[in-house]
Scaffold this motif. Structure first.
Motif, PDB file in Angstrom:
ATOM      1  N   THR A 147       0.810  -1.234  -0.030  1.00 17.00           N
ATOM      2  CA  THR A 147      -0.052   0.101   0.063  1.00 17.00           C
ATOM      3  C   THR A 147       0.904   1.121   0.004  1.00 17.00           C
ATOM      4  O   THR A 147       2.094   1.238   0.480  1.00 17.00           O
ATOM      5  CB  THR A 147      -1.011   0.212   1.228  1.00 17.00           C
ATOM      6  OG1 THR A 147      -0.016   0.133   2.214  1.00 17.00           O
ATOM      7  CG2 THR A 147      -1.976  -1.334   1.250  1.00 17.00           C
ATOM      8  N   ARG A 148       0.074   2.497  -0.427  1.00 17.52           N
ATOM      9  CA  ARG A 148       0.676   3.656  -0.257  1.00 17.52           C
ATOM     10  C   ARG A 148      -0.409   4.752  -0.065  1.00 17.52           C
ATOM     11  O   ARG A 148      -1.480   4.182  -0.081  1.00 17.52           O
ATOM     12  CB  ARG A 148       1.729   3.947  -1.604  1.00 17.52           C
ATOM     13  CG  ARG A 148       0.825   3.878  -3.007  1.00 17.52           C
ATOM     14  CD  ARG A 148       1.677   4.320  -4.161  1.00 17.52           C
ATOM     15  NE  ARG A 148       0.584   3.780  -5.281  1.00 17.52           N
ATOM     16  CZ  ARG A 148      -0.064   4.725  -6.004  1.00 17.52           C
ATOM     17  NH1 ARG A 148      -0.095   5.872  -5.480  1.00 17.52           N
ATOM     18  NH2 ARG A 148      -0.827   4.231  -6.993  1.00 17.52           N
ATOM     19  N   GLU A 149       0.108   5.930   0.368  1.00 19.89           N
ATOM     20  CA  GLU A 149      -0.859   6.944   0.625  1.00 19.89           C
ATOM     21  C   GLU A 149      -0.788   8.039  -0.389  1.00 19.89           C
ATOM     22  O   GLU A 149       0.303   8.296  -0.854  1.00 19.89           O
ATOM     23  CB  GLU A 149      -0.672   7.370   1.923  1.00 19.89           C
ATOM     24  CG  GLU A 149      -1.712   8.603   2.215  1.00 19.89           C
ATOM     25  CD  GLU A 149      -1.755   8.956   3.963  1.00 19.89           C
ATOM     26  OE1 GLU A 149      -2.230   9.943   4.077  1.00 19.89           O
ATOM     27  OE2 GLU A 149      -1.478   8.374   4.734  1.00 19.89           O
ATOM     28  N   GLU A 150      -1.911   8.227  -1.051  1.00 16.99           N
ATOM     29  CA  GLU A 150      -1.970   9.511  -1.875  1.00 16.99           C
ATOM     30  C   GLU A 150      -3.279  10.393  -1.711  1.00 16.99           C
ATOM     31  O   GLU A 150      -4.324   9.936  -1.992  1.00 16.99           O
ATOM     32  CB  GLU A 150      -2.001   8.798  -3.527  1.00 16.99           C
ATOM     33  CG  GLU A 150      -1.858   9.754  -4.771  1.00 16.99           C
ATOM     34  CD  GLU A 150      -1.789   9.097  -6.109  1.00 16.99           C
ATOM     35  OE1 GLU A 150      -3.119   9.121  -6.526  1.00 16.99           O
ATOM     36  OE2 GLU A 150      -0.944   8.484  -6.272  1.00 16.99           O
ATOM     37  N   ASN A 151      -2.924  11.735  -1.542  1.00 12.57           N
ATOM     38  CA  ASN A 151      -4.005  12.480  -1.347  1.00 12.57           C
ATOM     39  C   ASN A 151      -4.981  12.160  -0.226  1.00 12.57           C
ATOM     40  O   ASN A 151      -6.110  12.598  -0.067  1.00 12.57           O
ATOM     41  CB  ASN A 151      -4.752  12.764  -2.658  1.00 12.57           C
ATOM     42  CG  ASN A 151      -4.031  13.320  -3.830  1.00 12.57           C
ATOM     43  OD1 ASN A 151      -3.009  14.110  -3.730  1.00 12.57           O
ATOM     44  ND2 ASN A 151      -4.336  12.990  -4.984  1.00 12.57           N
ATOM     45  N   GLY A 152      -4.198  11.515   0.929  1.00 13.78           N
ATOM     46  CA  GLY A 152      -4.851  11.197   2.047  1.00 13.78           C
ATOM     47  C   GLY A 152      -5.822   9.906   2.038  1.00 13.78           C
ATOM     48  O   GLY A 152      -6.498   9.760   3.086  1.00 13.78           O
ATOM     49  N   ALA A 153      -5.546   9.285   1.084  1.00 13.73           N
ATOM     50  CA  ALA A 153      -6.172   8.154   0.915  1.00 13.73           C
ATOM     51  C   ALA A 153      -5.108   7.158   0.683  1.00 13.73           C
ATOM     52  O   ALA A 153      -4.188   7.067   0.044  1.00 13.73           O
ATOM     53  CB  ALA A 153      -7.163   7.842  -0.335  1.00 13.73           C
ATOM     54  N   VAL A 154      -5.508   5.716   1.010  1.00 17.73           N
ATOM     55  CA  VAL A 154      -4.818   4.497   0.924  1.00 17.73           C
ATOM     56  C   VAL A 154      -4.918   3.885  -0.462  1.00 17.73           C
ATOM     57  O   VAL A 154      -6.394   3.554  -0.624  1.00 17.73           O
ATOM     58  CB  VAL A 154      -4.864   3.524   2.012  1.00 17.73           C
ATOM     59  CG1 VAL A 154      -4.219   2.020   2.044  1.00 17.73           C
ATOM     60  CG2 VAL A 154      -4.374   4.193   3.306  1.00 17.73           C
ATOM     61  N   ILE A 155      -4.025   3.586  -1.152  1.00 17.59           N
ATOM     62  CA  ILE A 155      -4.198   2.818  -2.492  1.00 17.59           C
ATOM     63  C   ILE A 155      -3.151   1.428  -2.433  1.00 17.59           C
ATOM     64  O   ILE A 155      -2.118   1.690  -1.929  1.00 17.59           O
ATOM     65  CB  ILE A 155      -3.657   3.597  -3.758  1.00 17.59           C
ATOM     66  CG1 ILE A 155      -4.481   4.821  -3.870  1.00 17.59           C
ATOM     67  CG2 ILE A 155      -3.552   2.827  -4.858  1.00 17.59           C
ATOM     68  CD1 ILE A 155      -4.056   5.699  -4.909  1.00 17.59           C
ATOM     69  N   CYS A 156      -4.001   0.490  -2.732  1.00 19.65           N
ATOM     70  CA  CYS A 156      -2.956  -0.941  -2.673  1.00 19.65           C
ATOM     71  C   CYS A 156      -2.694  -1.252  -4.061  1.00 19.65           C
ATOM     72  O   CYS A 156      -3.449  -1.558  -4.810  1.00 19.65           O
ATOM     73  CB  CYS A 156      -4.122  -1.933  -1.916  1.00 19.65           C
ATOM     74  SG  CYS A 156      -3.234  -3.618  -1.817  1.00 19.65           S
ATOM     75  N   ASP A 157      -1.613  -1.355  -4.482  1.00 22.22           N
ATOM     76  CA  ASP A 157      -0.872  -1.351  -5.536  1.00 22.22           C
ATOM     77  C   ASP A 157      -0.950  -2.759  -5.995  1.00 22.22           C
ATOM     78  O   ASP A 157      -0.727  -3.456  -7.168  1.00 22.22           O
ATOM     79  CB  ASP A 157       0.476  -0.906  -5.629  1.00 22.22           C
ATOM     80  CG  ASP A 157       0.662   0.680  -5.702  1.00 22.22           C
ATOM     81  OD1 ASP A 157      -0.419   1.324  -6.138  1.00 22.22           O
ATOM     82  OD2 ASP A 157       1.528   1.145  -5.021  1.00 22.22           O
ATOM     83  N   GLY A 158      -0.871  -3.734  -4.969  1.00 24.14           N
ATOM     84  CA  GLY A 158      -0.953  -5.082  -5.447  1.00 24.14           C
ATOM     85  C   GLY A 158      -0.692  -5.968  -4.214  1.00 24.14           C
ATOM     86  O   GLY A 158      -0.605  -5.583  -3.019  1.00 24.14           O
TER      87      GLY A 158
END
Length: 406
Positions: A147-158
């Motif tokens: 995961t990473r954080e972008e613009n205050g939201a968590v994104i799971c890349d894989g």
């Protein structure tokens, strides 16, 4: 020693539009729906067969999909998979039901439900998903969400996974956690909650007497009998006061459950005539009903019967009581702030009996269908999964014979 640190390179295994983690009925429905909407879809399953509790867990019973008064409520992919589950195996004794209506004279009407062959249904699911273009990855355990954080939201890349090839890494635009235990959601930081499980463990037994009955009736389904370890009911009846509830998210607890229940089942069998019966199936997974679930943007409660939800994505009925209908809000499948992580089935957000309503086969299938569609639409629209175009989602589901509102 509290822990060790490991490091190393993990090879890239593939890129997909949608990864579905978990091959129970909710996961199969989600993957099938995504593939039918043109998405490159990977389904990861830790065991060797699909179907989850309905096949491996030997809970091979489509619970009622009607209102208890002669009208079918749950349709869509749940009806499709029900029909496939009995197409090549036993079950399907519904002669007085036609086109979603009870046509007989019993009052109250019998419920719209059926048993089915767990093994044959598992084979049917594999064939169906393969034909529809879903990539199946068996014997594979999800290790770590990246995961990473972008613009205050968590994104799971894989997801990092482990199987016979070792560790590898798959990427995707949308990830649906239908592991049944919300494992990925919890590890990615999505708020979750846990609930204890009763002492319930059962397998399939055949006896000379049951086989004779099956031959006389011309129905192989009658050859099976249930044999249990712990025999607690849905409501905790027969739960021994000296046996604590099981936390299905803890490895030690899982082993406590399995060791106790397998030994208890053996004790029950020791006094029987060894030549007159045999255990023909033991569950391949724990018979836990509710372990861990998402704390979603909405939560289905038992007192929500007949409450209208503008963001409803499915109308379901109570499988245990007549006359109780529930609109399932989209928010039980997602959590704001987690852009591409979602769930369905028994890890959807329900509280008390509301959790039980969501976990059984028909609602699990229909919420899986809904989230598979929502994930596909999120990719097409470039939107986070929690920010679905609800009206378009509802219209598409209704076009697929899913009832959305009462």
């Amino acid at each position: 020693m509290e822990y060790i640190e490991l490091s190393g390179r993990v090879p890239f295994a593939g890129d997909y539009d949608i990864i579905v983690a978990g091959g129970g009925v909710a996961g199969c429905a989600a993957a099938l729906e995504a593939a039918r909407h043109g998405k490159k879809t990977l389904l990861i399953e830790k065991s060797m067969v699909l179907g989850g509790l309905s096949t491996l867990g030997l809970v091979n019973w489509w619970v009622p999909m009607d209102d208890g008064r002669g009208t079918q409520i749950i349709r869509g992919m749940a009806e499709e998979l029900l029909r496939l589950s009995i197409k090549y195996g036993y079950g399907g004794d519904l002669p007085e039901w036609k086109d979603g209506r009870y046509t007989g004279k019993s009052d109250p009407p019998p419920r719209y439900c059926t048993g089915f062959s767990a093994g044959i249904f598992a084979l049917v699911l594999t064939d169906l998903l393969a034909v529809e273009g879903v990539t199946l990855c068996f014997d594979t355990v999800v290790d770590t969400p990246v995961t990473r954080e972008e613009n205050g939201a968590v994104i799971c890349d894989g997801l990092v996974v482990t199987n016979k090839s070792g560790r590898s890494y798959y990427t995707a635009r949308q990830i649906i956690d239908v592991t049944g235990d919300a494992d990925i959601l919890a590890r990615a930081g999505v708020p979750t909650t846990v609930r204890g499980n009763y002492d319930s463990y059962f397998g399939k037994l055949m006896t000379l007497e049951s086989m004779k009955a099956a031959v006389e009736a011309g129905d192989i389904g009658r050859a099976y009998r249930q044999v249990s370890g712990g025999g607690a009911s849905l409501y905790g009846g027969n739960q021994s006061v000296d046996v604590p509830m099981y936390d299905g998210t803890d490895a030690g607890e899982v082993n406590r459950y399995l060791v106790r229940n397998q030994r208890l089942m053996l004790e029950k069998l020791k006094d029987g005539d060894r030549k007159s019966r045999d255990v023909v199936q033991l569950p391949g997974i724990t018979n836990f009903r509710t372990t861990r679930r998402i704390v979603g943007d909405a939560t289905l409660l038992p007192e929500d019967a007949f409450v209208r939800r503008e963001d409803s994505i499915a109308l379901i009925n109570d499988f245990d009581r007549r006359d109780y209908l529930y609109e399932v809000p989209y928010g039980v499948l997602v959590r704001t702030g987690f852009s591409n992580l979602s769930t369905a089935g028994r890890s959807a957000s329900g509280h008390r009996w509301g959790w039980d309503l969501l976990r059984v086969i028909p609602p699990a299938v229909i919420t899986g269908q809904a989230i598979g569609l929502a994930a596909s639409m999120a990719i097409d629209g470039g939107r986070p999964i929690w920010d679905a175009d609800i009206r378009r989602l509802q219209e598409t589901l209704e076009g697929e014979d899913v009832r959305v509102h009462i």
